[in-house]
Design an enzyme around this catalytic site. Sequence first.
Site, PDB file in Angstrom:
ATOM      1  N   LEU A 127      26.937 -41.509  27.467  1.00 24.85           N
ATOM      2  CA  LEU A 127      26.831 -40.612  26.544  1.00 24.85           C
ATOM      3  C   LEU A 127      25.458 -40.385  26.053  1.00 24.85           C
ATOM      4  CD1 LEU A 127      29.155 -42.697  24.131  1.00 24.85           C
ATOM      5  CD2 LEU A 127      30.008 -40.884  25.679  1.00 24.85           C
ATOM      6  N   GLU A 129      21.556 -39.496  25.695  1.00 22.96           N
ATOM      7  CA  GLU A 129      20.828 -38.759  26.526  1.00 22.96           C
ATOM      8  C   GLU A 129      19.163 -39.018  25.829  1.00 22.96           C
ATOM      9  OE1 GLU A 129      22.072 -34.733  26.869  1.00 22.96           O
ATOM     10  OE2 GLU A 129      23.798 -35.167  27.450  1.00 22.96           O
ATOM     11  N   PRO A 130      18.196 -38.625  26.379  1.00 19.93           N
ATOM     12  CA  PRO A 130      16.886 -38.826  25.805  1.00 19.93           C
ATOM     13  C   PRO A 130      16.717 -38.407  24.359  1.00 19.93           C
ATOM     14  CG  PRO A 130      16.599 -37.929  28.081  1.00 19.93           C
ATOM     15  CD  PRO A 130      18.205 -37.744  27.612  1.00 19.93           C
ATOM     16  N   GLY A 335      11.342 -76.049  17.801  1.00 19.84           N
ATOM     17  CA  GLY A 335       9.828 -76.199  17.349  1.00 19.84           C
ATOM     18  C   GLY A 335       9.135 -75.428  18.705  1.00 19.84           C
ATOM     19  N   GLU A 359      26.181 -49.669  20.469  1.00 17.80           N
ATOM     20  CA  GLU A 359      27.490 -49.374  19.939  1.00 17.80           C
ATOM     21  C   GLU A 359      27.479 -48.720  18.265  1.00 17.80           C
ATOM     22  OE1 GLU A 359      29.975 -49.932  22.395  1.00 17.80           O
ATOM     23  OE2 GLU A 359      31.356 -48.707  21.341  1.00 17.80           O
ATOM     24  N   GLY A 360      26.526 -48.101  18.175  1.00 20.27           N
ATOM     25  CA  GLY A 360      26.029 -47.702  16.903  1.00 20.27           C
ATOM     26  C   GLY A 360      25.014 -48.510  16.365  1.00 20.27           C
ATOM     27  N   THR A 361      23.965 -48.245  15.954  1.00 17.93           N
ATOM     28  CA  THR A 361      23.058 -49.259  15.394  1.00 17.93           C
ATOM     29  C   THR A 361      23.687 -49.695  13.961  1.00 17.93           C
ATOM     30  OG1 THR A 361      22.166 -47.534  13.760  1.00 17.93           O
ATOM     31  CG2 THR A 361      21.034 -47.969  16.154  1.00 17.93           C
ATOM     32  N   GLU A 363      22.410 -49.484  11.074  1.00 15.40           N
ATOM     33  CA  GLU A 363      22.298 -48.854   9.937  1.00 15.40           C
ATOM     34  C   GLU A 363      23.324 -47.714   9.898  1.00 15.40           C
ATOM     35  OE1 GLU A 363      19.982 -50.129  12.212  1.00 15.40           O
ATOM     36  OE2 GLU A 363      19.298 -51.302  10.246  1.00 15.40           O
TER      37      GLU A 363
HETATM   38  C1  FAD Z   1      20.360 -51.809  26.924  1.00 13.28           C
HETATM   39  C2  FAD Z   1      20.830 -50.748  26.396  1.00 13.28           C
HETATM   40  C3  FAD Z   1      22.014 -50.376  27.074  1.00 13.28           C
HETATM   41  C4  FAD Z   1      22.752 -49.336  26.874  1.00 13.28           C
HETATM   42  N1  FAD Z   1      23.813 -48.847  27.445  1.00 13.28           N
HETATM   43  C5  FAD Z   1      24.451 -47.525  27.144  1.00 13.28           C
HETATM   44  C6  FAD Z   1      25.344 -47.092  27.797  1.00 13.28           C
HETATM   45  O1  FAD Z   1      26.052 -47.896  28.539  1.00 13.28           O
HETATM   46  N2  FAD Z   1      26.211 -45.770  27.452  1.00 13.28           N
HETATM   47  C7  FAD Z   1      25.353 -45.142  26.562  1.00 13.28           C
HETATM   48  O2  FAD Z   1      25.881 -43.960  26.495  1.00 13.28           O
HETATM   49  N3  FAD Z   1      24.505 -45.697  25.842  1.00 13.28           N
HETATM   50  C8  FAD Z   1      23.894 -46.676  26.097  1.00 13.28           C
HETATM   51  N4  FAD Z   1      22.876 -47.283  25.350  1.00 13.28           N
HETATM   52  C9  FAD Z   1      22.300 -46.227  24.228  1.00 13.28           C
HETATM   53  C10 FAD Z   1      22.468 -46.856  22.765  1.00 13.28           C
HETATM   54  O3  FAD Z   1      23.826 -46.776  22.511  1.00 13.28           O
HETATM   55  C11 FAD Z   1      21.458 -45.952  21.839  1.00 13.28           C
HETATM   56  O4  FAD Z   1      20.440 -46.776  21.981  1.00 13.28           O
HETATM   57  C12 FAD Z   1      22.045 -46.160  20.425  1.00 13.28           C
HETATM   58  O5  FAD Z   1      23.246 -45.388  19.972  1.00 13.28           O
HETATM   59  C13 FAD Z   1      20.785 -45.808  19.613  1.00 13.28           C
HETATM   60  O6  FAD Z   1      20.711 -44.423  20.012  1.00 13.28           O
HETATM   61  P1  FAD Z   1      19.013 -44.079  19.860  1.00 13.28           P
HETATM   62  O7  FAD Z   1      18.450 -44.969  20.971  1.00 13.28           O
HETATM   63  O8  FAD Z   1      18.721 -42.590  20.407  1.00 13.28           O
HETATM   64  O9  FAD Z   1      18.331 -44.318  18.708  1.00 13.28           O
HETATM   65  P2  FAD Z   1      18.377 -43.123  17.578  1.00 13.28           P
HETATM   66  O10 FAD Z   1      19.453 -42.333  17.405  1.00 13.28           O
HETATM   67  O11 FAD Z   1      17.006 -42.189  17.761  1.00 13.28           O
HETATM   68  O12 FAD Z   1      18.163 -43.869  16.067  1.00 13.28           O
HETATM   69  C14 FAD Z   1      16.617 -44.430  15.860  1.00 13.28           C
HETATM   70  C15 FAD Z   1      16.963 -45.063  14.625  1.00 13.28           C
HETATM   71  O13 FAD Z   1      17.310 -44.097  13.453  1.00 13.28           O
HETATM   72  C16 FAD Z   1      18.592 -44.329  12.671  1.00 13.28           C
HETATM   73  N5  FAD Z   1      19.180 -43.099  12.497  1.00 13.28           N
HETATM   74  C17 FAD Z   1      19.426 -42.202  13.322  1.00 13.28           C
HETATM   75  N6  FAD Z   1      20.111 -41.268  12.550  1.00 13.28           N
HETATM   76  C18 FAD Z   1      20.668 -41.559  11.544  1.00 13.28           C
HETATM   77  C19 FAD Z   1      21.170 -41.125  10.426  1.00 13.28           C
HETATM   78  N7  FAD Z   1      21.904 -40.040  10.423  1.00 13.28           N
HETATM   79  N8  FAD Z   1      21.071 -41.959   9.172  1.00 13.28           N
HETATM   80  C20 FAD Z   1      20.397 -43.037   9.119  1.00 13.28           C
HETATM   81  N9  FAD Z   1      19.748 -43.495   9.999  1.00 13.28           N
HETATM   82  C21 FAD Z   1      19.653 -42.815  11.416  1.00 13.28           C
HETATM   83  C22 FAD Z   1      19.133 -45.147  13.629  1.00 13.28           C
HETATM   84  O14 FAD Z   1      19.957 -46.169  13.025  1.00 13.28           O
HETATM   85  C23 FAD Z   1      17.820 -46.107  14.376  1.00 13.28           C
HETATM   86  O15 FAD Z   1      17.631 -47.075  13.395  1.00 13.28           O
HETATM   87  C24 FAD Z   1      22.224 -48.187  25.703  1.00 13.28           C
HETATM   88  C25 FAD Z   1      21.065 -48.637  24.948  1.00 13.28           C
HETATM   89  C26 FAD Z   1      20.243 -49.862  25.435  1.00 13.28           C
HETATM   90  C27 FAD Z   1      19.047 -50.430  24.676  1.00 13.28           C
END
Ligand code: FAD
Length: 752
Positions: A127, A129-130, A335, A359-361, A363
């Site tokens: 799902l 993307e950068p 320790g 799986e959704g931060t 926050e």
């Molecule tokens: C080791 C690892 C394995 C992973 N595996 C998978 C995988 O198999 N498949 C896949 O698809 N993804 C995968 N992910 C991605 C992961 O699901 C995302 O990193 C995560 O959903 C957060 O997205 P982001 O990193 O783009 O953070 P962002 O979306 O950029 O968020 C950054 C911060 O902003 C906050 N934020 C963003 N929008 C809002 C809002 N509307 N209101 C309040 N706060 C907000 C967030 O809570 C967070 O604190 C993986 C990530 C890691 C690190």
Amino acid sequence: MDPYCSICSPMDHPVVGAVREFVDSEVRPVAAALEHADAYPHDLVTRMGELGLFGALVPAVYGGLGLDVTTYARVIEELCRGWMSLAGVINSHTMAALIVLTHGTDAQRQRFLPRFARGQARGGLALTEPHAGTDVQAIRTVATRRGDDYLITGTKLFITNAREGNTLALLALTDPKAEPRHRGMSCFIVEKGHPGFRVVKSIAKLGYKGVDTAELVFDECVVPAANLVGGLEGRGFKHVMSGLEAGRINIAARAVGVAQAAYDDTLAHLREIGAEPPPALADMATKLRGARLLTSWAAAMKDRGERCDLEAGMAKLFASESAQEVAVEALRLHGSAGALAALNVERYYRDTPLMIIGEGTNEIQRTIIARSLLERYGERFGALTSREGESADVRQLVLAVRQFVDKQVVPAAQDLDIAHAHPVGLVARLAELGILGSRVDPRYGGLGLDSRTAAMIVEELARGSATLAAIVVAHSAATHAIERAASAEQRERLLPPMTRGESVGAVAFGGGIRATRSGDEWTLEGETPPVDHAAHATVVLVEATSPDGPVWCLVDPKMAGVRVDPPVTMLGLRGLGACRIHFDRCRVSSRNRLGGVVGRDHDVLALVRLGVAATGVGLAQAAFESALRYAQQRTTFGKPIAQHQAIQLALAGMATKVTAARLLAYDAAADDLDDTRVLIAKVYASEVAYEVTLDSMRVHGGYGYTSEFPVERYYRDAAHLASSPTTNAADRAELARRLRSLEGGGQRILER
Ligand SMILES: Cc1cc2nc3c(=O)[nH]c(=O)nc-3n(C[C@H](O)[C@H](O)[C@H](O)COP(=O)(O)OP(=O)(O)OC[C@H]3O[C@@H](n4cnc5c(N)ncnc54)[C@H](O)[C@@H]3O)c2cc1C
């Protein structure tokens, strides 16, 4: 199955037992070396395949194990007790398989599921993307139809299993112009083998090593139209989101597994160095138990087919935060050795933040929980906890008490509090409803309720008035002790009038009262600390010490040699009538001495502690409900404050804590009051009570500080719980000692 404590023991399900054995004998010995080398665990993955874990949730008709979600969560927990990365190999694979199972066409199920089940197709979920993680709708990868194929172009980031796996469920735009955007999204099963699909980079990580997380580039990658999930465009967003409940439960289970490992290692370390068990050990156990209960509770709801997005979110939030806190504590308690790579605790510290982000931060999780609370508020009886698994009788009884509270207690509670008045009329109504005999055997006119139902009733009462709940707790402790330890004559004489409310009880725990025996009589001397409800009790059960051990006597406050002080003025629980009682050569005949063993530690004290826990849950629930209502009514900056994110985060945190406290209390009440779990529940729920009542005050702003709202009363009432009947500091120390001395570090207590 118990609706709140459906934790199966490892041996309950053969697959869980087999995984436990696999983890102990094959995973734990090699996990550290593989993790530090960031080496993909090929041999362990092969063994997981042999155990059938790639088909864990795939139905047996397609060659899978067809486990329910509860058992699957236990499998994940066990794997993570050994090494969290192994769960990564299984989880996103399972998510991809579930998408095909739930949304695929029949042909897609026939084609993919047996291969997923065998581990021949090794799945992942693509799902992110950068520029699009949380905001999945911002994805830019496109899938363009060309004849019988789609051409996929775009970049996916952080994709677990992308290098070692071969079959990804991928979300792409089939109609980039669609509004809202999710209507233009579709899900594809993308199989490796086409030159347009490249794994460009494996991503180095803090922890979660060994399992591959990669960046993928798709350049006109050809995917047959037959791989469009469900055969229809525009449904993909729903397809990937529908797996979120299971996904969150699974992250929660991961967190429980790592927390368990951190707890186990810490206990082993403390034993090895012969250290006194620190109170922090009690907090670790509490968080672990709470996380496990929330996870199994959400999983059980999922298995019963109930909607559980809110519950799964709470489980994920609570378990992931708890696991990180437990890992930090493990590090501290080790320790300076904690940070050494030779031990596993530094790995737990590195692994746990992923559950907070994945799986959704958390926050976002809190925001979703808050929205769900606002949407579903009032839909459910019992507000936040499904009681679907309870018998109809119990549900009806709890509902009757809830109605009594809403109609009669809530309207009166504030005035009674202001007047410091004893709720005499409400106590009479409780007698009419049978609540004063809730724990008394029907032979003596009581309801004969089990501890958990009685705890639910106390919780409901505390929603309206913590004073009323405390009266019932004191009275019920007295009836319970009489029922357990009194002679047949004493039971016949005392219990029916106590059940009818003609006499009411209180219990005075060991407050320096001395008993000396002369013939058949006992003489009491000394003074108790303030005894809850003593001002209005007609029967006080007194614990005294004698050279032969504890003596329990039934005392009428009006009898010779007894003097009851006026009630002490208290911060909260006004009207409870807590008084010191003085004994001056008070003579108690054998008729009024309880002959049986009251068993302070195993019985009355546990019952009172459970009552305090249930009161804490009720108070916190009331404070939460008040905050939720207020947040919908109060407007600032042109919108209800419930729409401000700070308020949403607070509401979600409150609801999650209340739910954890409730589950811990119900759990402690099961199995005839397990002392250790009762202590866990009491300490946690009493502290949640003042945290949540304070949070509620924050949500109410200035109004929360005034007596126009009940929140300030809740906050005052909550202050008493952390020192009743014993202080939380003493309870923590006792809990830590018990956990250390229990065989397996309380494993039986924490896991069952
Ligand atoms: C080791 C690892 C394995 C992973 N595996 C998978 C995988 O198999 N498949 C896949 O698809 N993804 C995968 N992910 C991605 C992961 O699901 C995302 O990193 C995560 O959903 C957060 O997205 P982001 O990193 O783009 O953070 P962002 O979306 O950029 O968020 C950054 C911060 O902003 C906050 N934020 C963003 N929008 C809002 C809002 N509307 N209101 C309040 N706060 C907000 C967030 O809570 C967070 O604190 C993986 C990530 C890691 C690190």
